[in-house]
Design a protein around this motif. Structure first.
Motif, mmCIF file in Angstrom:
data_model
loop_
_atom_site.group_PDB
_atom_site.id
_atom_site.type_symbol
_atom_site.label_atom_id
_atom_site.label_comp_id
_atom_site.label_asym_id
_atom_site.label_seq_id
_atom_site.Cartn_x
_atom_site.Cartn_y
_atom_site.Cartn_z
ATOM 1 N N GLN A 1 -3.563 3.616 4.891
ATOM 2 C CA GLN A 1 -4.148 2.694 5.866
ATOM 3 C C GLN A 1 -4.164 1.284 5.310
ATOM 4 O OE1 GLN A 1 -7.994 3.850 7.257
ATOM 5 N NE2 GLN A 1 -7.135 5.318 8.694
ATOM 6 N N ASP B 1 -2.259 9.574 4.726
ATOM 7 C CA ASP B 1 -3.469 8.845 5.082
ATOM 8 C C ASP B 1 -3.419 7.375 4.650
ATOM 9 O OD1 ASP B 1 -3.555 9.362 2.404
ATOM 10 O OD2 ASP B 1 -5.655 10.000 2.371
ATOM 11 N N LEU C 1 -5.812 -2.488 6.663
ATOM 12 C CA LEU C 1 -6.665 -3.160 7.643
ATOM 13 C C LEU C 1 -7.201 -2.172 8.687
ATOM 14 C CD1 LEU C 1 -4.539 -6.403 8.226
ATOM 15 C CD2 LEU C 1 -6.453 -6.089 6.666
ATOM 16 N N GLY C 2 -7.469 -0.947 8.249
ATOM 17 C CA GLY C 2 -8.016 0.077 9.123
ATOM 18 C C GLY C 2 -7.003 0.755 10.012
ATOM 19 N N GLN C 3 -5.724 0.442 9.839
ATOM 20 C CA GLN C 3 -4.676 1.004 10.685
ATOM 21 C C GLN C 3 -3.762 1.901 9.865
ATOM 22 O OE1 GLN C 3 -2.685 -2.144 12.992
ATOM 23 N NE2 GLN C 3 -4.218 -3.489 12.110
ATOM 24 N N SER D 1 -2.335 5.609 13.936
ATOM 25 C CA SER D 1 -3.665 6.115 14.253
ATOM 26 C C SER D 1 -4.056 5.485 15.587
ATOM 27 C CB SER D 1 -4.662 5.743 13.157
ATOM 28 O OG SER D 1 -4.815 4.340 13.093
ATOM 29 N N GLU E 1 0.813 -1.220 0.000
ATOM 30 C CA GLU E 1 0.000 0.000 0.000
ATOM 31 C C GLU E 1 0.844 1.266 0.000
ATOM 32 O OE1 GLU E 1 -3.502 2.037 -0.265
ATOM 33 O OE2 GLU E 1 -3.302 -0.148 -0.262
ATOM 34 N N VAL F 1 -6.387 3.398 16.111
ATOM 35 C CA VAL F 1 -6.622 1.969 15.869
ATOM 36 C C VAL F 1 -5.296 1.213 15.853
ATOM 37 C CG1 VAL F 1 -7.558 0.301 14.234
ATOM 38 C CG2 VAL F 1 -8.736 2.466 14.613
ATOM 39 N N THR F 2 -4.280 1.797 15.241
ATOM 40 C CA THR F 2 -2.967 1.147 15.211
ATOM 41 C C THR F 2 -2.428 0.983 16.622
ATOM 42 O OG1 THR F 2 -2.560 2.283 13.118
ATOM 43 C CG2 THR F 2 -0.689 1.222 14.154
#
Length: 151
Positions: free
Chosen positions: A48, A46, A50-52, A112, A35, A114-115
């Motif tokens: 990300q 920005d 797996l949402g992290q 983030s 990614e 979440v991370t």
């Protein structure tokens, strides 16, 4: 004598959970490299996976830590216990450091919230696997049980 159980009945389950945690770190890191390809090493954008939030630097670190956990799991013989415990502490420090710098320019790993949470949980899971994965002789097991019953 350490206060961690020796030859815990669920030791194979904890070892498998530790291996799955290492596998998650490798998969997350590989997806992060895909990614964030072409971005700077410590990019703060920005990106990300797996949402992290991640960047190339943290993706490579995740792969390295995941490979270490998988190698320890494959070797066994209490090597996995030592690796899991030390990497658990390292992941918790990285997570708390990421939380401390999350909204500053010092957010090198592009964390983030979440991370931070996922890395902290991964560290706690590895610590649990390190605590209950110890293998020893029958004498060590009996000594641990005797000491445990005294307490």
């Amino acid at each position: 004598m350490a206060h961690t159980p020796v030859n815990h009945p669920a030791r194979p389950i904890y070892r498998a959970i530790g291996g799955l945690t290492g596998l998650y770190l490798v998969v997350f890191g590989a997806l992060g490299i895909i990614e964030s390809a072409g971005n700077p090493f410590f990019a703060q954008d920005d990106t990300q996976v797996l949402g992290q939030g991640t960047n190339l630097g943290f993706s490579l670190l995740s792969i390295l830590l995941g490979v270490l956990v998988l190698a320890g799991t494959a070797l066994g013989r209490n090597i996995d216990v030592v690796i899991n415990q030390w990497l658990a502490y390292a992941l918790m420090v990285i997570s708390l450091g990421g939380l401390a710098f999350i909204r500053t320019d010092a957010n090198l790993f592009n964390f983030s919230i979440v991370t931070v949470m996922v890395i902290m949980v991964a560290g706690l899971v590895l610590l649990m696997c390190g605590m209950y994965g110890k293998v020893g002789s029958d004498e060590e097991r009996k000594a641990f049980e005797k000491a445990r019953l005294v307490l």
